[in-house]
Design an enzyme around this catalytic site. Structure first.
Site, PDB file in Angstrom:
ATOM      1  N   ASP A 196       0.814  -1.206   0.000  1.00 50.93           N
ATOM      2  CA  ASP A 196       0.000   0.000   0.000  1.00 50.93           C
ATOM      3  C   ASP A 196       0.854   1.266   0.000  1.00 50.93           C
ATOM      4  O   ASP A 196       2.060   1.223   0.245  1.00 50.93           O
ATOM      5  CB  ASP A 196      -0.904   0.031   1.241  1.00 50.93           C
ATOM      6  CG  ASP A 196      -1.841  -1.155   1.312  1.00 50.93           C
ATOM      7  OD1 ASP A 196      -2.170  -1.707   0.249  1.00 50.93           O
ATOM      8  OD2 ASP A 196      -2.242  -1.529   2.440  1.00 50.93           O
ATOM      9  N   TYR A 205       6.229 -10.070   6.305  1.00 50.88           N
ATOM     10  CA  TYR A 205       6.128  -8.652   6.658  1.00 50.88           C
ATOM     11  C   TYR A 205       6.588  -8.465   8.102  1.00 50.88           C
ATOM     12  O   TYR A 205       6.330  -9.308   8.971  1.00 50.88           O
ATOM     13  CB  TYR A 205       4.686  -8.160   6.550  1.00 50.88           C
ATOM     14  CG  TYR A 205       4.201  -7.922   5.138  1.00 50.88           C
ATOM     15  CD1 TYR A 205       4.306  -6.669   4.545  1.00 50.88           C
ATOM     16  CD2 TYR A 205       3.616  -8.957   4.401  1.00 50.88           C
ATOM     17  CE1 TYR A 205       3.848  -6.442   3.260  1.00 50.88           C
ATOM     18  CE2 TYR A 205       3.154  -8.741   3.112  1.00 50.88           C
ATOM     19  CZ  TYR A 205       3.273  -7.478   2.545  1.00 50.88           C
ATOM     20  OH  TYR A 205       2.827  -7.253   1.266  1.00 50.88           O
TER      21      TYR A 205
END
Length: 302
Positions: free
Chosen positions: A60, A124
């Site tokens: 994002d 992540y």
């Protein structure tokens, strides 16, 4: 006659100034995506084919990456040898100039390789700094690269207990945000890792005060839109005492994105994509000739 080579590249970026990993349409005059800049750099290599990059992980806006990946094809004349992997890295970084994007590795792969669909896992890491009431309390190297909380401590034991509830195969509908492709995405995912460990500031040995920093690590083959940020926000809420472990369990079992409490989503700037893993056999060199050449001028212009 022309030859075509497919390459896999690994790259990193500081996501602050970019709209995300994927490219932005030309008419959208705001932040560009990382893909826009990568494709511009590839065009500088003067391929005969239109440049089209396929990115493995669509981070994002504001999210960073220490290792994202993508593949693309380079078509060249028969009298030109394909780029070697090292020269391709050098050439692309040369054309990226001052952008906060760097190519770290390249592989020449078979023509049916796909960076997104061949990925075996993605990892992540979310970084959280505690006891930070103002950004000047952070080293410059960490500003905008972690979530700064005023809290001086979190109940890490409760967070770890809650994280354990997320591991495994679940319907993660409660942890996905609305998106245009939401009806087409299977919300059932298998989370292999959800762990919370102490971290450190990037310049911790050169700063005047100790920074208490925690890293939340998540590993899965794939994730839903904003899933990691929503899981992180929920776990931090558990650490703050805003959510109990049983309440987080109820949230998982609700399987409803509307059940996610408002205001809990962790901000983008603390999140890093750190790994995209492939099978070793997928990264074996293509059987085609893999010698490369620099342009006659001695710099990577062609």
């Amino acid at each position: 006659m022309h030859n075509c080579s497919r390459y896999l590249i690994f790259f990193q970026y500081i996501g602050t100034k970019y709209s995300g990993a994927v490219k932005v349409p030309p008419h959208q005059l705001v932040k560009l995506g990382v893909q826009n800049h990568l494709e511009d750099a590839i065009r500088c290599l003067r391929p005969l084919n239109p440049v089209s990059l396929s990115i493995s992980s669509r981070t994002d806006s504001g999210v960073h990456a220490l290792s994202n990946s993508a593949h693309f094809d380079l078509q060249h004349r028969n009298d030109k040898l394909p780029f070697t992997e090292d020269i391709l890295v050098q050439a692309l970084n040369f054309h990226l100039k001052t952008e906060q994007i760097r190519i770290t590795r390249a592989y020449r792969v078979p023509g049916d390789f796909h960076a997104r669909f061949r990925a075996q896992s993605r990892t992540y890491v979310y970084r959280i700094a505690l006891g930070v009431s103002h950004h000047h309390l952070l080293p410059l190297t960490d500003c905008g690269l972690c979530w700064s909380l005023r809290n001086t401590e979190l109940d890490v034991g409760a967070m770890r207990q809650a994280a354990g509830l997320l591991v495994g195969t679940h319907d993660f509908s409660s942890f996905r945000a609305f998106s245009s492709d939401m009806p087409f995405k299977n919300p059932v995912k298998t989370l292999d890792v959800a762990c919370i460990e102490p971290g450190s500031a990037f310049a911790h040995t050169h700063f005047h005060r100790e920074i208490q920093l925690w890293e939340l690590t998540f590993k899965s083959r794939s994730f839903l839109y904003k899933q990691v940020r929503r899981m992180t926000g929920a776990l931090v809420a558990v650490g703050k005492g805003q959510l109990s472990v049983p309440q987080l369990k109820e949230l998982v079992e609700a399987r409803d994105s509307l059940a996610y409490p408002q205001g809990l989503v962790a901000p983008a700037h603390g999140l890093f994509l750190t790994r995209v893993d492939y099978r070793d056999t997928d990264l074996q060199p293509s059987q085609q000739t893999s010698e490369g050449q620099l342009p006659s001028s001695g710099n990577p212009e062609d």
